[in-house]
Design a protein around this motif. Sequence first.
Motif, mmCIF file in Angstrom:
data_model
loop_
_atom_site.group_PDB
_atom_site.id
_atom_site.type_symbol
_atom_site.label_atom_id
_atom_site.label_comp_id
_atom_site.label_asym_id
_atom_site.label_seq_id
_atom_site.Cartn_x
_atom_site.Cartn_y
_atom_site.Cartn_z
ATOM 1 N N THR A 185 28.007 62.560 19.921
ATOM 2 C CA THR A 185 26.863 63.481 20.415
ATOM 3 C C THR A 185 25.641 62.701 20.842
ATOM 4 O O THR A 185 24.996 63.075 21.829
ATOM 5 N N ALA A 186 25.536 61.495 20.451
ATOM 6 C CA ALA A 186 24.515 60.580 20.615
ATOM 7 C C ALA A 186 24.651 59.915 21.816
ATOM 8 O O ALA A 186 23.924 59.518 22.806
ATOM 9 N N ILE A 187 26.160 59.338 22.285
ATOM 10 C CA ILE A 187 26.465 58.597 23.345
ATOM 11 C C ILE A 187 25.939 59.223 24.842
ATOM 12 O O ILE A 187 25.729 58.773 25.521
ATOM 13 N N PRO A 188 26.299 60.501 24.887
ATOM 14 C CA PRO A 188 25.658 61.237 26.302
ATOM 15 C C PRO A 188 24.079 60.820 26.379
ATOM 16 O O PRO A 188 23.889 60.920 27.658
ATOM 17 N N GLY A 189 23.557 60.827 25.402
ATOM 18 C CA GLY A 189 22.028 60.542 25.643
ATOM 19 C C GLY A 189 21.847 59.183 26.320
ATOM 20 O O GLY A 189 20.991 58.952 27.272
ATOM 21 N N TYR A 190 22.766 58.206 26.035
ATOM 22 C CA TYR A 190 22.537 56.682 26.847
ATOM 23 C C TYR A 190 22.952 56.971 28.075
ATOM 24 O O TYR A 190 22.547 56.353 29.144
ATOM 25 N N LEU A 191 24.081 58.082 28.433
ATOM 26 C CA LEU A 191 24.759 58.114 29.640
ATOM 27 C C LEU A 191 23.430 58.854 30.466
ATOM 28 O O LEU A 191 23.370 58.494 31.935
ATOM 29 N N ALA A 192 22.674 59.705 30.090
ATOM 30 C CA ALA A 192 21.674 60.290 30.591
ATOM 31 C C ALA A 192 20.573 59.347 30.920
ATOM 32 O O ALA A 192 19.856 59.369 32.093
ATOM 33 N N TYR A 193 20.182 58.514 30.009
ATOM 34 C CA TYR A 193 19.262 57.443 30.457
ATOM 35 C C TYR A 193 19.748 56.551 31.352
ATOM 36 O O TYR A 193 18.828 56.057 32.335
ATOM 37 N N TYR A 194 21.081 56.106 31.547
ATOM 38 C CA TYR A 194 21.343 55.336 32.591
ATOM 39 C C TYR A 194 21.234 55.835 33.932
ATOM 40 O O TYR A 194 20.965 55.426 34.890
ATOM 41 N N CYS A 195 21.787 57.271 33.975
ATOM 42 C CA CYS A 195 21.627 58.051 35.204
ATOM 43 C C CYS A 195 20.196 58.269 35.817
ATOM 44 O O CYS A 195 20.017 58.113 36.641
ATOM 45 N N LEU A 196 19.243 58.592 34.871
ATOM 46 C CA LEU A 196 18.025 58.539 35.181
ATOM 47 C C LEU A 196 17.466 57.272 35.669
ATOM 48 O O LEU A 196 16.437 57.595 36.694
ATOM 49 N N TYR A 197 17.774 56.133 35.115
ATOM 50 C CA TYR A 197 17.306 54.868 35.492
ATOM 51 C C TYR A 197 17.831 54.474 36.734
ATOM 52 O O TYR A 197 16.918 54.333 37.857
ATOM 53 N N LYS A 198 19.007 54.839 37.227
ATOM 54 C CA LYS A 198 19.551 54.519 38.417
ATOM 55 C C LYS A 198 19.022 55.257 39.281
ATOM 56 O O LYS A 198 19.068 54.810 40.704
ATOM 57 N N LEU A 199 18.763 56.414 39.090
ATOM 58 C CA LEU A 199 18.108 57.389 40.074
ATOM 59 C C LEU A 199 16.413 57.287 40.451
ATOM 60 O O LEU A 199 16.012 58.004 40.902
ATOM 61 N N ASN A 200 16.011 56.247 39.839
ATOM 62 C CA ASN A 200 14.521 56.115 39.844
ATOM 63 C C ASN A 200 13.845 57.398 39.241
ATOM 64 O O ASN A 200 12.459 57.628 39.650
ATOM 65 N N SER B 292 24.838 65.327 31.056
ATOM 66 C CA SER B 292 24.102 64.089 31.256
ATOM 67 C C SER B 292 24.067 63.412 32.560
ATOM 68 O O SER B 292 23.539 62.935 33.131
ATOM 69 N N ILE B 293 25.503 63.683 33.061
ATOM 70 C CA ILE B 293 25.715 62.927 34.473
ATOM 71 C C ILE B 293 25.652 64.046 35.698
ATOM 72 O O ILE B 293 25.523 63.538 36.900
ATOM 73 N N ILE B 294 25.674 65.360 35.450
ATOM 74 C CA ILE B 294 25.693 66.133 36.646
ATOM 75 C C ILE B 294 24.334 66.976 36.498
ATOM 76 O O ILE B 294 23.644 66.911 37.638
ATOM 77 N N ILE B 295 24.043 67.624 35.355
ATOM 78 C CA ILE B 295 22.991 68.601 35.525
ATOM 79 C C ILE B 295 21.512 67.807 35.229
ATOM 80 O O ILE B 295 20.715 68.282 36.114
ATOM 81 N N THR B 296 21.480 67.156 34.260
ATOM 82 C CA THR B 296 20.131 66.517 34.101
ATOM 83 C C THR B 296 19.734 65.690 35.259
ATOM 84 O O THR B 296 18.493 65.650 35.445
ATOM 85 N N PRO B 297 20.476 64.760 36.091
ATOM 86 C CA PRO B 297 19.930 64.082 37.019
ATOM 87 C C PRO B 297 19.525 64.952 38.441
ATOM 88 O O PRO B 297 18.638 64.700 38.952
ATOM 89 N N PHE B 298 19.935 66.220 38.231
ATOM 90 C CA PHE B 298 19.252 67.208 39.312
ATOM 91 C C PHE B 298 18.216 68.075 38.934
ATOM 92 O O PHE B 298 17.270 68.401 39.651
ATOM 93 N N VAL B 299 18.158 68.371 37.735
ATOM 94 C CA VAL B 299 17.053 69.268 37.021
ATOM 95 C C VAL B 299 15.923 68.363 36.873
ATOM 96 O O VAL B 299 14.747 69.043 37.135
ATOM 97 N N LEU B 300 15.957 67.046 36.085
ATOM 98 C CA LEU B 300 14.797 66.364 35.958
ATOM 99 C C LEU B 300 13.838 66.118 37.279
ATOM 100 O O LEU B 300 12.538 65.918 36.986
ATOM 101 N N PRO B 301 14.499 65.676 38.223
ATOM 102 C CA PRO B 301 13.502 65.174 39.114
ATOM 103 C C PRO B 301 12.657 66.381 39.866
ATOM 104 O O PRO B 301 11.449 66.091 40.217
#
Length: 213
Positions: free
Chosen positions: A16-31, A85-94
Amino acid sequence: MEAKDLMDIIIKIIGTAIPGYLAYYCLYKLNIIHPNKNRIEENKIILSTLALLNCFFGLMILNKYQNKSIFGNVLVVFIIFFLVSIIITPFVLPFIQIWLNKYLNFIRKKRGIGELDPLPIYKDVFHQEGTVRISVFTFAGDCVVSGKADSVPDDNQFDYFALKLTSNIENPKDWSESEIIEKYKEAEQLKKGTFITYIDLEKSLKFYVFVEE
């Protein structure tokens, strides 16, 4: 506690913790988030928070549906959180970031403080959609390199000089600083693009950047 139970807990926490890192990576790469080399502890907090949030909600779901449905399976929960983490979070957080910045800038304006820039200066200058021409000069006025950038690094934290130029000028010394500035200014006046100057005080370099439209 038996070894089997301990192993089960460890698998659940990791799954359950690994997707948190994936979210961090996606958010970082998307500025959306911007790690800072001078704020190591702050960066650790951001990563830990994302991992702990995923871990908390993941364990809550696993405990609630354990032996009752497919949501009690670690692999199923991992896949769900992975997709979030890789689909919803990068679209919602911006969108959240945009409205939060608007609110903060409104308050800052009321207090007579300058507006916040959502991007660090480096990314604001170099992360552009159009073709980027870069001319690098020392503070002494010597041209280091000048050409069209095929790619630039994500940030200037660790791989600052990993610039890939596709059309280097063979002899940079033939170009003076004033000639480069004049050339880029004329092109900007002709509405061929945008001329930006980036100064790195730490490395004593000046970057004259022209972003073609």
